[in-house]
Design a protein around this motif. Structure first.
Motif: not given
Length: 285
Positions: A59-69
């Motif tokens: 699962t790739f979490d694309l966050r509002a700060d443009q980081s990806v976990y």
């Protein structure tokens, strides 16, 4: 080593690089991420389904700060060679890009402007062995052309279109001028990182006929100095097709308008034996 054997060696290396376990023929897909969670894998409950004999789910979490976990839901998966549960993944534009692996599959994170995608490769992709050999023009000595590189005082941003749509900006350290058939031509160059080479993306009158319709790439060894003007040789015998000629999962930069040559360059790599019609159509539209 004479020029002919040097060129033959270059061609053999080019062929071998395409067929490496992580070469362009190993690519099985490119998938753009949406904001929030993106479940990716070969399992049935994945939002982004990937056809693979390897069973996996991330699962790739694309966050509002443009980081990806990325979260791991698969046995045996590693991130940069280490087992993990949930870690930040760094894109191809970073100093240390991340590599996610499980069995024969590897995944890298791409960033194109404000958009993110994952590119998936499989070192067991049958295409690596079944794709036909590359065709080349015979070596043409007249296609080794003396040229002059003019360095800008400051690198310029060159807007280019991408094969899959959208625009991108690349840094140009300067431009090359050369004479062919008594006509002067100019090509904008690109420098990738701190490499000691100039990168050309150009189109000519052979594109769409004997060579790939989207244009070709050429890398020229070059030692950067403080001098604004330098002499070099453009060897078009070493022009190659871009990755998008071999896979739909490439975000190739296309030649800027300034690099459309109104002449034929009958040298270098010819049109791939088979290529993706959808990519060609996208380029021409």
């Amino acid at each position: 080593m004479n020029n002919l054997s040097s060129l033959k060696y270059f061609q053999q290396e080019r062929e071998a690089k395409l067929r490496e376990p992580n070469g362009w023929l190993s690519v099985i897909g490119l998938y753009w991420l949406s904001p929030g969670d993106n479940s990716v894998g070969s399992k049935n409950d994945c939002t982004i389904q990937i056809s693979s004999l390897v069973s996996f789910k991330f699962t790739f979490d694309l966050r509002a700060d443009q980081s990806v976990y990325v979260s791991n839901e698969s046995d045996g998966a590693t991130l940069n060679g280490q087992a993990f549960y949930k870690e930040q993944m760094h894109c191809d534009e970073s100093a240390s890009p991340s590599l996610l692996c499980i069995d024969s599959v590897s995944i890298e994170l791409l960033r194109r402007n404000d958009l993110f995608a994952i590119r998936v490769k499989d070192k067991n992709n049958p295409k690596i062995s079944t794709f036909p050999k590359i065709n080349w023009y015979p070596e043409n000595p007249s296609m080794k052309i003396p040229a002059v590189f003019i360095q800008y005082e400051k690198p310029q941003l060159i807007p280019v279109n991408l094969a899959l749509g959208g625009k991108y900006h690349l840094k140009s350290p300067g431009y090359i001028t050369f004479e062919f058939n008594k006509i002067n031509h100019r090509l904008e160059t690109i420098r990738q990182g701190q490499s000691n080479q100039l990168f050309l993306i150009f189109k000519d009158k052979t594109n769409g006929h004997s060579t790939y319709s989207g244009g070709r790439f050429l890398f020229i060894p070059f030692e950067f100095t403080k001098h604004r003007t330098s002499h070099l040789v453009i060897d078009f015998n070493r022009a190659i097709s871009p990755p998008c000629a071999f896979t739909e999962a490439a975000t190739c930069p296309l030649a800027p308008r300034e690099n459309y040559l109104p002449i034929e360059i009958p040298a270098g790599e010819k049109n791939p034996p088979t290529h993706q019609l959808s990519i060609n159509t996208a380029i021409e539209n």
